[in-house]
Write a protein that holds these residues in place. Structure first.
Motif, PDB file in Angstrom:
ATOM      1  N   UNK A  32       0.807  -1.228   0.000  1.00 47.98           N
ATOM      2  CA  UNK A  32       0.000   0.000   0.000  1.00 47.98           C
ATOM      3  C   UNK A  32       0.837   1.274   0.000  1.00 47.98           C
ATOM      4  N   UNK A  33       2.090   1.176   0.438  1.00 44.06           N
ATOM      5  CA  UNK A  33       3.001   2.322   0.451  1.00 44.06           C
ATOM      6  C   UNK A  33       3.783   2.414  -0.858  1.00 44.06           C
ATOM      7  N   UNK A  34       4.210   1.270  -1.359  1.00 44.20           N
ATOM      8  CA  UNK A  34       5.037   1.243  -2.563  1.00 44.20           C
ATOM      9  C   UNK A  34       4.237   1.574  -3.817  1.00 44.20           C
ATOM     10  N   UNK A  35       2.991   1.102  -3.906  1.00 45.77           N
ATOM     11  CA  UNK A  35       2.195   1.348  -5.112  1.00 45.77           C
ATOM     12  C   UNK A  35       2.068   2.840  -5.434  1.00 45.77           C
ATOM     13  N   UNK A  36       1.702   3.708  -4.488  1.00 47.10           N
ATOM     14  CA  UNK A  36       1.645   5.145  -4.795  1.00 47.10           C
ATOM     15  C   UNK A  36       2.996   5.721  -5.196  1.00 47.10           C
ATOM     16  N   UNK A  37       4.069   5.235  -4.565  1.00 37.55           N
ATOM     17  CA  UNK A  37       5.405   5.730  -4.895  1.00 37.55           C
ATOM     18  C   UNK A  37       5.779   5.359  -6.324  1.00 37.55           C
ATOM     19  N   UNK A  50       0.238   2.814 -17.109  1.00 35.15           N
ATOM     20  CA  UNK A  50       0.684   1.561 -16.500  1.00 35.15           C
ATOM     21  C   UNK A  50       0.513   1.543 -14.982  1.00 35.15           C
ATOM     22  N   UNK A  51      -0.324   2.419 -14.424  1.00 38.45           N
ATOM     23  CA  UNK A  51      -0.494   2.474 -12.973  1.00 38.45           C
ATOM     24  C   UNK A  51      -0.713   1.089 -12.363  1.00 38.45           C
ATOM     25  N   UNK A  52      -0.109   0.886 -11.188  1.00 37.43           N
ATOM     26  CA  UNK A  52      -0.201  -0.395 -10.492  1.00 37.43           C
ATOM     27  C   UNK A  52      -0.974  -0.220  -9.194  1.00 37.43           C
ATOM     28  N   UNK A  53      -1.534  -1.315  -8.705  1.00 38.45           N
ATOM     29  CA  UNK A  53      -2.232  -1.328  -7.422  1.00 38.45           C
ATOM     30  C   UNK A  53      -1.428  -2.161  -6.426  1.00 38.45           C
ATOM     31  N   UNK A  54      -1.806  -2.056  -5.161  1.00 38.17           N
ATOM     32  CA  UNK A  54      -1.150  -2.876  -4.138  1.00 38.17           C
ATOM     33  C   UNK A  54      -1.322  -4.359  -4.449  1.00 38.17           C
ATOM     34  N   UNK A  55      -2.511  -4.743  -4.933  1.00 39.97           N
ATOM     35  CA  UNK A  55      -2.743  -6.144  -5.273  1.00 39.97           C
ATOM     36  C   UNK A  55      -1.876  -6.589  -6.438  1.00 39.97           C
ATOM     37  N   UNK A  89      13.280   3.044  -7.167  1.00 40.01           N
ATOM     38  CA  UNK A  89      14.137   2.888  -5.999  1.00 40.01           C
ATOM     39  C   UNK A  89      14.133   4.157  -5.152  1.00 40.01           C
ATOM     40  N   UNK A  90      14.293   5.288  -5.825  1.00 42.75           N
ATOM     41  CA  UNK A  90      14.374   6.574  -5.129  1.00 42.75           C
ATOM     42  C   UNK A  90      13.104   6.863  -4.358  1.00 42.75           C
ATOM     43  N   UNK A  91      11.963   6.717  -5.019  1.00 44.71           N
ATOM     44  CA  UNK A  91      10.690   7.072  -4.394  1.00 44.71           C
ATOM     45  C   UNK A  91      10.255   6.029  -3.365  1.00 44.71           C
ATOM     46  N   UNK A  92      10.558   4.766  -3.651  1.00 44.42           N
ATOM     47  CA  UNK A  92      10.211   3.718  -2.695  1.00 44.42           C
ATOM     48  C   UNK A  92      11.017   3.864  -1.410  1.00 44.42           C
ATOM     49  N   UNK A  93      12.305   4.131  -1.539  1.00 42.36           N
ATOM     50  CA  UNK A  93      13.158   4.285  -0.360  1.00 42.36           C
ATOM     51  C   UNK A  93      12.659   5.416   0.528  1.00 42.36           C
ATOM     52  N   UNK A  94      12.256   6.525  -0.098  1.00 40.24           N
ATOM     53  CA  UNK A  94      11.752   7.661   0.676  1.00 40.24           C
ATOM     54  C   UNK A  94      10.449   7.302   1.376  1.00 40.24           C
ATOM     55  N   UNK A  95       9.552   6.628   0.658  1.00 40.62           N
ATOM     56  CA  UNK A  95       8.238   6.306   1.221  1.00 40.62           C
ATOM     57  C   UNK A  95       8.340   5.260   2.322  1.00 40.62           C
ATOM     58  N   UNK A  96       9.048   4.169   2.048  1.00 40.85           N
ATOM     59  CA  UNK A  96       9.156   3.091   3.034  1.00 40.85           C
ATOM     60  C   UNK A  96       9.976   3.550   4.232  1.00 40.85           C
ATOM     61  N   UNK A  97      11.029   4.329   3.968  1.00 39.48           N
ATOM     62  CA  UNK A  97      11.850   4.825   5.065  1.00 39.48           C
ATOM     63  C   UNK A  97      11.097   5.754   5.990  1.00 39.48           C
ATOM     64  N   UNK A  98      10.096   6.448   5.440  1.00 41.77           N
ATOM     65  CA  UNK A  98       9.306   7.381   6.237  1.00 41.77           C
ATOM     66  C   UNK A  98       8.095   6.726   6.884  1.00 41.77           C
ATOM     67  N   UNK A 100       7.161   3.177   6.452  1.00 45.10           N
ATOM     68  CA  UNK A 100       7.317   1.775   6.816  1.00 45.10           C
ATOM     69  C   UNK A 100       6.251   0.917   6.169  1.00 45.10           C
ATOM     70  N   UNK A 101       6.189  -0.332   6.569  1.00 46.57           N
ATOM     71  CA  UNK A 101       5.170  -1.251   6.077  1.00 46.57           C
ATOM     72  C   UNK A 101       4.302  -1.730   7.217  1.00 46.57           C
ATOM     73  N   UNK A 102       3.291  -2.503   6.878  1.00 45.26           N
ATOM     74  CA  UNK A 102       2.394  -3.057   7.890  1.00 45.26           C
ATOM     75  C   UNK A 102       2.937  -4.415   8.325  1.00 45.26           C
ATOM     76  N   UNK A 103       3.370  -4.499   9.565  1.00 45.61           N
ATOM     77  CA  UNK A 103       3.873  -5.759  10.091  1.00 45.61           C
ATOM     78  C   UNK A 103       2.732  -6.765  10.237  1.00 45.61           C
TER      79      UNK A 103
END
Length: 220
Positions: A32-37, A50-55, A89-98, A100-103
């Motif tokens: 859910x975090x990576x898809x928007x990034x 080519x937009x992607x979804x979390x699924x 990579x750039x946008x994912x790192x910023x989003x996940x680093x800020x 995180x993910x759902x444990x």
């Protein structure tokens, strides 16, 4: 097999000296975090079609990044795909680093118990820096002794599992992952596979064990 049928399996599991974990779909879910990034990167490159979804990503995560990008942009040139991969990579790192993910449930409590008995490691097909980000964001660093990924070693999961085994002198490790690709890589590396059926891949062939939640490892 299901946990309710593990009377003999428990004896075998007790022989393990170490546990190697996958990340996405096993420890946490960042889709859910990576898809928007990733969609932001598509927009910037004029590839909004080519937009992607979390699924969508749940069906792709676990594969090497170049394979994932090709699946998202099958008609684009290698050059375009490489540029998109770098931007992801750039946008994912910023989003996940800020953010995180759902444990998945019971991760911290289970790792605390397991780490007292087993040496624990991580192997993923992710990019360089992703595992370090996960360990930092979750605070799980103290539980794991080493890790390897496709981005660092430029080898696929089976090779990285063997790398961790050889580098750390492991005798009887098992791998915990959630997809058929994880199962195939684990068996290629020559060790038992524990299927995390709560993750992205609900069924796999030839798993030595199946767990419905990470806490089920404690029952083993």
């Amino acid at each position: 097999m299901e946990l309710k049928k593990i009377t003999k399996s428990a004896i075998f599991f007790n022989m393990f000296d170490s546990l190697i974990f996958d990340v996405d779909g096993t420890i946490w879910d960042t889709t859910p975090v990576v898809a928007p990034a990733w969609n932001e990167a598509l927009d910037e490159m004029g590839l909004s079609y080519a937009h992607v979804t979390a699924d969508d990503l749940k069906g792709l995560f676990g594969k090497p990044m170049d394979v994932i990008i090709k699946a998202i942009l099958p008609e684009e040139s290698d050059e375009v795909r490489r540029k998109y991969e770098e931007l992801c990579y750039e946008k994912e790192e910023a989003a996940v680093g800020s953010i995180g993910g759902k444990l998945y449930p019971d991760m911290k409590e289970t790792f605390e118990v397991l780490s007292k008995k087993y040496k624990m490691y991580i192997v993923s097909n992710c990019q360089s820096g992703y595992i370090e980000t996960m360990l930092r964001v979750t605070g799980f660093g103290p539980y794991f002794m080493d890790h390897a990924c496709f981005g660092d070693a430029k080898i696929l999961k089976a090779g990285n599992i063997r790398l961790i085994i050889e580098r750390n002198g492991l005798n009887n490790p098992a791998y915990i992952g959630d997809t058929q690709g994880d199962a195939d890589a684990t068996h290629e590396a020559g060790i038992p596979f524990i299927h995390a059926s709560y993750g992205f891949g609900k069924t796999v062939d030839k798993a030595e064990y199946t767990i419905k939640g990470i806490k089920d490892l404690l029952d083993l």
